[in-house]
Design a protein around this motif. Structure first.
Motif, PDB file in Angstrom:
ATOM      1  N   ILE A  68       0.441  -1.183   0.226  1.00 41.20           N
ATOM      2  CA  ILE A  68      -0.214   0.385   0.106  1.00 41.20           C
ATOM      3  C   ILE A  68       0.674   1.030   0.022  1.00 41.20           C
ATOM      4  CG2 ILE A  68      -1.722   0.683   1.489  1.00 41.20           C
ATOM      5  CD1 ILE A  68      -2.450  -1.812   2.191  1.00 41.20           C
ATOM      6  N   ILE A  69       2.193   1.166   0.720  1.00 42.91           N
ATOM      7  CA  ILE A  69       2.686   2.503   0.824  1.00 42.91           C
ATOM      8  C   ILE A  69       3.618   2.348  -0.180  1.00 42.91           C
ATOM      9  CG2 ILE A  69       4.885   2.767   2.132  1.00 42.91           C
ATOM     10  CD1 ILE A  69       3.602   1.765   4.717  1.00 42.91           C
ATOM     11  N   ILE A  70       3.846   1.504  -0.918  1.00 46.59           N
ATOM     12  CA  ILE A  70       4.902   2.155  -2.257  1.00 46.59           C
ATOM     13  C   ILE A  70       4.005   2.596  -3.081  1.00 46.59           C
ATOM     14  CG2 ILE A  70       5.959   0.663  -4.895  1.00 46.59           C
ATOM     15  CD1 ILE A  70       7.343  -1.689  -2.213  1.00 46.59           C
ATOM     16  N   MET A  71       2.525   1.612  -3.838  1.00 44.79           N
ATOM     17  CA  MET A  71       1.675   2.040  -4.250  1.00 44.79           C
ATOM     18  C   MET A  71       1.443   3.390  -3.928  1.00 44.79           C
ATOM     19  SD  MET A  71       0.788   0.001  -6.832  1.00 44.79           S
ATOM     20  CE  MET A  71      -0.636   0.762  -7.011  1.00 44.79           C
ATOM     21  N   ALA A  72       1.105   3.793  -2.760  1.00 45.39           N
ATOM     22  CA  ALA A  72       0.570   5.701  -2.544  1.00 45.39           C
ATOM     23  C   ALA A  72       2.252   6.189  -2.847  1.00 45.39           C
ATOM     24  CB  ALA A  72       0.999   5.871  -0.697  1.00 45.39           C
ATOM     25  N   PHE A  73       3.751   6.174  -2.838  1.00 46.06           N
ATOM     26  CA  PHE A  73       4.840   6.404  -3.463  1.00 46.06           C
ATOM     27  C   PHE A  73       4.719   6.766  -4.543  1.00 46.06           C
ATOM     28  CE2 PHE A  73       6.731   5.587   0.726  1.00 46.06           C
ATOM     29  CZ  PHE A  73       6.236   6.781   1.804  1.00 46.06           C
ATOM     30  N   ARG A  74       4.211   5.634  -5.494  1.00 46.05           N
ATOM     31  CA  ARG A  74       4.673   5.240  -6.816  1.00 46.05           C
ATOM     32  C   ARG A  74       2.866   6.474  -7.277  1.00 46.05           C
ATOM     33  NH1 ARG A  74       6.711   1.743 -10.321  1.00 46.05           N
ATOM     34  NH2 ARG A  74       4.983   0.982 -12.230  1.00 46.05           N
ATOM     35  N   TRP A  75       1.944   5.991  -7.155  1.00 43.83           N
ATOM     36  CA  TRP A  75       0.863   6.408  -8.309  1.00 43.83           C
ATOM     37  C   TRP A  75      -0.227   7.408  -7.180  1.00 43.83           C
ATOM     38  CZ3 TRP A  75      -0.609   5.551 -12.554  1.00 43.83           C
ATOM     39  CH2 TRP A  75       0.065   4.185 -13.296  1.00 43.83           C
ATOM     40  N   GLY A  76       0.866   8.110  -5.524  1.00 48.19           N
ATOM     41  CA  GLY A  76       0.293   9.516  -5.120  1.00 48.19           C
ATOM     42  C   GLY A  76      -1.243   8.593  -4.518  1.00 48.19           C
ATOM     43  N   ILE A  77      -2.262   9.462  -3.894  1.00 51.91           N
ATOM     44  CA  ILE A  77      -3.233   9.245  -2.446  1.00 51.91           C
ATOM     45  C   ILE A  77      -4.282   8.118  -3.391  1.00 51.91           C
ATOM     46  CG2 ILE A  77      -4.973  10.310  -1.133  1.00 51.91           C
ATOM     47  CD1 ILE A  77      -2.999  12.499  -0.613  1.00 51.91           C
ATOM     48  N   ALA A  78      -4.295   8.775  -4.382  1.00 50.02           N
ATOM     49  CA  ALA A  78      -5.239   7.559  -4.803  1.00 50.02           C
ATOM     50  C   ALA A  78      -4.528   5.985  -5.053  1.00 50.02           C
ATOM     51  CB  ALA A  78      -6.318   7.986  -6.549  1.00 50.02           C
TER      52      ALA A  78
END
Length: 184
Positions: free
Chosen positions: A42-52
């Motif tokens: 989830i954290i990696i996706m947050a840093f990769r794609w932003g909040i959404a």
């Protein structure tokens, strides 16, 4: 549907599933909660794609956990513990601007701090939701102590180690493979 949107949705599904699998690997507590790396995708996706991207991944992870292994005592408890708590981990992306600026400047110390602070923010938001849920839905386990204290201590016993573990692994992953932040 655009290529970028399709890529985002595929990554959300894959990383949500990986988050679910990582939740199965760890130490589980009797009334729920476990020390795992489930927040890491989830954290990696947050840093990769932003909040959404982070919040969608968290939502999918929570959905999978609830459907496959969830302990549901009340609809509101299920919504808090599975959907809201995991989706809020995606707010780790609030440090994304800082992270990207640090990376562009090749400032490793600042880059690491952005990862750690983002991870701690996302993890603490999840912890806060579990803390609230613990007070409202699991107060009967408090055994004479204040319900807020019981929930605080119980949830901290697995959330604090999980946050620390995820921060360490996120730093190791993103400093050794910063391309994980790129989506083409």
């Amino acid at each position: 549907m655009g290529r970028k949107r399709l890529q985002l949705l595929l990554e959300v599904a894959i990383m949500g599933a990986i988050s679910f699998v990582l939740d199965r690997v760890g130490f589980e507590f009797p009334q729920g909660g476990s020390i795992t790396l489930s927040m890491l995708p989830i954290i990696i996706m947050a840093f990769r794609w932003g909040i959404a991207g982070g919040m969608m991944t968290g939502f999918i992870s929570g959905l999978l956990q609830m459907v496959m292994t969830g302990k549901v005592y009340h609809p509101v408890q299920a919504g808090l513990d599975y959907f809201v708590a995991y989706a809020l981990v995606g707010l780790a992306a609030v440090t994304l601007g800082w992270l990207l600026k640090s990376k562009a400047k090749d400032d490793t110390k600042s880059f690491v701090m952005a990862i750690v602070v983002g991870t701690v923010i996302g993890g603490l938001l999840r912890f806060f939701i579990h803390f609230i849920g613990g007070m409202v839905f699991f107060g009967q386990y408090a055994a004479g102590q204040p319900v807020w204290l019981y929930s605080l201590v119980y949830n901290a016993t697995y959330m604090v180690p999980s946050i620390i573990l995820c921060a360490i692994v996120a730093v190791l992953l993103l400093t050794t493979a910063p391309r994980l932040l790129q989506h083409k």
